[in-house]
Structure formats: C-alpha cells, structure tokens
Scaffold this motif. Structure first.
Motif, PDB file in Angstrom:
ATOM      1  N   LYS A   1       0.748  -1.305   0.047  1.00 22.83           N
ATOM      2  CA  LYS A   1      -0.039  -0.107  -0.112  1.00 22.83           C
ATOM      3  C   LYS A   1       0.765   1.257   0.110  1.00 22.83           C
ATOM      4  O   LYS A   1       1.915   1.273   0.380  1.00 22.83           O
ATOM      5  CB  LYS A   1      -0.931  -0.079   1.324  1.00 22.83           C
ATOM      6  CG  LYS A   1      -2.022  -1.095   1.299  1.00 22.83           C
ATOM      7  CD  LYS A   1      -3.349  -0.825   1.793  1.00 22.83           C
ATOM      8  CE  LYS A   1      -4.175  -1.866   1.553  1.00 22.83           C
ATOM      9  NZ  LYS A   1      -4.948  -1.993   0.832  1.00 22.83           N
TER      10      LYS A   1
ATOM     11  N   CYS B   1       1.290   5.452   1.029  1.00 23.75           N
ATOM     12  CA  CYS B   1       0.557   6.803   1.402  1.00 23.75           C
ATOM     13  C   CYS B   1       1.405   7.896   0.998  1.00 23.75           C
ATOM     14  O   CYS B   1       2.546   7.732   1.090  1.00 23.75           O
ATOM     15  CB  CYS B   1       0.932   6.384   3.012  1.00 23.75           C
ATOM     16  SG  CYS B   1       0.265   7.805   4.009  1.00 23.75           S
TER      17      CYS B   1
ATOM     18  N   LEU C   1       5.491   5.480   8.646  1.00 26.14           N
ATOM     19  CA  LEU C   1       4.546   4.607   7.648  1.00 26.14           C
ATOM     20  C   LEU C   1       5.593   3.693   7.082  1.00 26.14           C
ATOM     21  O   LEU C   1       4.954   2.484   6.794  1.00 26.14           O
ATOM     22  CB  LEU C   1       4.101   5.482   6.659  1.00 26.14           C
ATOM     23  CG  LEU C   1       3.013   6.672   6.800  1.00 26.14           C
ATOM     24  CD1 LEU C   1       2.765   7.716   6.201  1.00 26.14           C
ATOM     25  CD2 LEU C   1       1.634   5.771   7.202  1.00 26.14           C
TER      26      LEU C   1
ATOM     27  N   PHE D   1       4.230   0.596   4.717  1.00 31.82           N
ATOM     28  CA  PHE D   1       3.919   1.450   3.432  1.00 31.82           C
ATOM     29  C   PHE D   1       4.796   1.870   2.552  1.00 31.82           C
ATOM     30  O   PHE D   1       6.124   2.098   2.970  1.00 31.82           O
ATOM     31  CB  PHE D   1       3.227   2.644   4.042  1.00 31.82           C
ATOM     32  CG  PHE D   1       1.775   2.428   4.319  1.00 31.82           C
ATOM     33  CD1 PHE D   1       0.637   2.548   3.731  1.00 31.82           C
ATOM     34  CD2 PHE D   1       1.500   2.197   5.702  1.00 31.82           C
ATOM     35  CE1 PHE D   1      -0.651   2.534   4.093  1.00 31.82           C
ATOM     36  CE2 PHE D   1       0.367   1.934   6.160  1.00 31.82           C
ATOM     37  CZ  PHE D   1      -0.576   1.912   5.372  1.00 31.82           C
TER      38      PHE D   1
ATOM     39  N   VAL E   1       5.819   5.111   0.584  1.00 33.06           N
ATOM     40  CA  VAL E   1       5.745   6.504   0.847  1.00 33.06           C
ATOM     41  C   VAL E   1       6.226   7.475  -0.091  1.00 33.06           C
ATOM     42  O   VAL E   1       7.241   7.231  -0.465  1.00 33.06           O
ATOM     43  CB  VAL E   1       6.290   7.064   2.302  1.00 33.06           C
ATOM     44  CG1 VAL E   1       6.072   8.383   2.718  1.00 33.06           C
ATOM     45  CG2 VAL E   1       5.830   5.932   3.497  1.00 33.06           C
TER      46      VAL E   1
ATOM     47  N   ASP F   1      -3.214   4.793  -1.557  1.00 35.39           N
ATOM     48  CA  ASP F   1      -4.225   4.289  -0.983  1.00 35.39           C
ATOM     49  C   ASP F   1      -4.642   5.063   0.199  1.00 35.39           C
ATOM     50  O   ASP F   1      -5.730   5.128   0.703  1.00 35.39           O
ATOM     51  CB  ASP F   1      -3.562   2.850  -0.271  1.00 35.39           C
ATOM     52  CG  ASP F   1      -3.461   1.880  -1.377  1.00 35.39           C
ATOM     53  OD1 ASP F   1      -4.200   1.520  -1.866  1.00 35.39           O
ATOM     54  OD2 ASP F   1      -2.097   1.528  -1.583  1.00 35.39           O
ATOM     55  N   ALA F   2      -3.643   5.924   0.810  1.00 33.23           N
ATOM     56  CA  ALA F   2      -3.445   6.790   1.841  1.00 33.23           C
ATOM     57  C   ALA F   2      -3.385   8.165   1.656  1.00 33.23           C
ATOM     58  O   ALA F   2      -2.026   8.259   0.909  1.00 33.23           O
ATOM     59  CB  ALA F   2      -3.372   6.052   3.143  1.00 33.23           C
TER      60      ALA F   2
ATOM     61  N   PRO G   1      -8.806   7.013  -1.921  1.00 41.43           N
ATOM     62  CA  PRO G   1      -7.783   7.205  -0.834  1.00 41.43           C
ATOM     63  C   PRO G   1      -8.410   7.632   0.376  1.00 41.43           C
ATOM     64  O   PRO G   1      -9.453   8.161   0.496  1.00 41.43           O
ATOM     65  CB  PRO G   1      -6.890   8.432  -1.242  1.00 41.43           C
ATOM     66  CG  PRO G   1      -7.123   8.306  -2.952  1.00 41.43           C
ATOM     67  CD  PRO G   1      -8.581   8.121  -3.119  1.00 41.43           C
TER      68      PRO G   1
ATOM     69  N   LEU H   1      -5.058   3.992  10.984  1.00 41.12           N
ATOM     70  CA  LEU H   1      -4.856   3.309   9.802  1.00 41.12           C
ATOM     71  C   LEU H   1      -5.670   2.117  10.001  1.00 41.12           C
ATOM     72  O   LEU H   1      -6.314   1.484   9.203  1.00 41.12           O
ATOM     73  CB  LEU H   1      -3.587   2.990   9.346  1.00 41.12           C
ATOM     74  CG  LEU H   1      -2.594   4.313   8.942  1.00 41.12           C
ATOM     75  CD1 LEU H   1      -1.225   4.030   8.703  1.00 41.12           C
ATOM     76  CD2 LEU H   1      -2.997   4.757   7.505  1.00 41.12           C
TER      77      LEU H   1
END
Length: 128
Positions: free
Chosen positions: A2, A4, A21, A26, A28, A47-48, A76, A115
């Motif tokens: 994923k 972010c 993160l 994640f 990043v 995703d975020a 997101p 999260l």
C-alpha cells in the motif's frame, strides 16, 4: 504494498511521517503542498493520504475537496494531521472529505491506530 502520500510543507514532519509509515509497511511518497499532491494523485492514486491543513500554494482543505472530485479520488483514505483543534474546523475537514483527523504532534502508535481504524493494513501488517 500500500502507498501513502504525506503532504506537508514541513520537511521535518514529512521525514517523521515517512519513517513511521515505512515501519508500518507502506510505500511512501511526499508532497510539499496540495497542488503538488494533486498532481501526484493524478499520476498514481495512493491508498492513503496523511495531510496537513496549512500549506502554501494549496491548503489541505482545498486539496481534499479537489481530490474527491477527481476520477478515483474517492478511494484514498485521507487523514488530516494538523494543529487545528477547534471542533468546527475539524468538522469542516471531515465534511470536506477527510476520513480521520490526527492532532500534531503525533507518534507511530497514533498513526497505526488511525490506519487500523480505517482498515488500511499494509502488506507487512500493522504492529499494534
């Protein structure tokens, strides 16, 4: 894995958030303002998004409104991360399209909890 996107005009905040993160598993990416972040989302939708409120060029509130209007922009999960503590301002951020809100300063436990609450479990899994 994923992804972010960390959006903050402070390099220090971006660095701290990146470390947290990445430790959570994640990938990043970083942006220094909302306009740069919007361009990044146009190329690769994360995703975020961990999002600051007050930034030059385009602030977080305008970014989240414009993100949600983009194709795929509803996907997101957006977490505002700000020093704003007025309940009306927090409600404004949530009404504009943010999914969660974190007060600065934050730590890994707070980020991991938000999260997890948003059901964003990176491939490495969240260590809570």
């Amino acid at each position: 894995m994923k992804t972010c996107l960390v959006v903050d005009d402070s390099r220090v905040i971006r660095k701290v958030a990146r470390r947290i993160l990445e430790d959570l598993g994640f990938d990043v990416a970083e942006a220094g303002d909302g306009l740069e972040a919007l361009a990044w989302c146009g190329a690769i939708m994360p995703d975020a998004v961990l999002l600051d409120w007050r930034m030059p060029v385009m602030d977080g509130l305008e970014f989240v409104r414009r993100l949600r209007a983009e194709p795929g922009g509803a996907a997101p999960r957006v977490i505002f991360c700000s020093v704003e503590n007025d309940l009306d301002r927090i409600r404004e951020a949530l009404d504009a399209g943010a999914d969660e809100y974190i007060m600065k300063p934050f730590d890994g436990e707070i980020v991991a909890g938000k999260l997890a609450h948003l059901d964003l479990h990176p491939s490495a899994g969240l260590a809570l």
